[in-house]
Design an enzyme around this catalytic site. Structure first.
Site, PDB file in Angstrom:
ATOM      1  N   CYS A   2       0.864  -1.172   0.000  1.00 51.04           N
ATOM      2  CA  CYS A   2       0.000   0.000   0.000  1.00 51.04           C
ATOM      3  C   CYS A   2       0.899   1.219   0.000  1.00 51.04           C
ATOM      4  CB  CYS A   2      -0.912   0.001   1.220  1.00 51.04           C
ATOM      5  SG  CYS A   2      -1.976   1.459   1.297  1.00 51.04           S
ATOM      6  N   GLU A 104      -3.966   1.331  -6.145  1.00 57.48           N
ATOM      7  CA  GLU A 104      -3.030   0.286  -6.549  1.00 57.48           C
ATOM      8  C   GLU A 104      -2.895   0.345  -8.066  1.00 57.48           C
ATOM      9  OE1 GLU A 104      -0.239  -1.356  -6.200  1.00 57.48           O
ATOM     10  OE2 GLU A 104      -1.077  -1.968  -4.253  1.00 57.48           O
TER      11      GLU A 104
END
Length: 221
Positions: A2, A104
């Protein structure tokens, strides 16, 4: 992993959702939160929950150089209870990192398509995090890292790792002041259910951490 996320809620909503008793000093929403920035986190000080800012990128208390933080924005939950940088923190310094989506990048050959990923059934949520205090030659830092795990069925088509999002009814348990061994914290994370998620494509505008406005989350039509 992340490496970018958002937090767009207003302060009142955060205080209400996480049952925080005091205002958040200096709170500002952000469309593009990046490593190295000060990020909103919640800890339990043994008496009550407190919200404040930690720098994203863990600098362990024993480190001699704060630059190590840029390599420690995430910690693998599968091994955090064993690693010297995280083991002590798993027992004593757990935190919530407040967010409402994360980014992402899905690889297509040589290209990467950014995606914004949210929970399907609620907006605000918290990543499971660890934090530490670092002091060296008169300088003091409070820093944190986001715990990650292997991707679930939804995320694996986008990336092989994902941040750990705590179910609403497990947030307080993660930061409780009760004593917990690193192994117990590890087992706690292993039992968490993964909530339904949804994703959509956004423009490469979000790739630059300097960009921080509504264009970051605008869907590509």
């Amino acid at each position: 992993m992340c490496g970018r996320y958002t937090l767009l809620a207003d302060e009142a909503e955060i205080l209400r959702e996480f049952d925080i008793p005091c205002p958040i000093d200096g709170y500002q929403p952000s469309y593009n939160i990046a490593p190295g920035q000060q990020i909103l986190a919640i800890i339990n000080d043994g008496k009550e929950k407190r919200a404040g800012y930690l720098r994203w990128g863990l600098v362990p208390s024993w480190a001699s150089d704060e630059k190590v933080g840029y390599k420690m924005i995430n910690a693998r939950s599968e091994t955090a209870h064993e690693k010297p940088s995280f083991k002590r923190l798993m027992a004593r310094k757990r935190c919530l990192i407040v967010a409402d989506s994360f980014y992402e990048w899905l690889r297509y050959g040589d290209q990467k398509q950014p995606k914004r990923i949210r929970l399907a059934d609620r907006e605000l949520f918290a990543f499971a995090g660890l934090w530490d205090k670092w002091e060296f030659k008169g300088k003091k830092l409070f820093t944190c890292t986001i715990l990650t795990k292997a991707a679930n069925d939804f995320m694996e088509d986008i990336h092989h790792r994902m941040p750990i999002i705590l179910p609403k009814d497990r947030e307080d348990a993660w930061i409780t002041a009760d004593k917990q061994t690193p192994e117990e914290a590890h087992r706690f994370l292993e039992t968490l259910k993964i909530e339904r998620m949804q994703a959509y494509d956004v423009a490469s505008y979000v790739n630059s951490a300097k960009n921080n406005d509504a264009k970051c989350i605008a869907p590509i039509v």
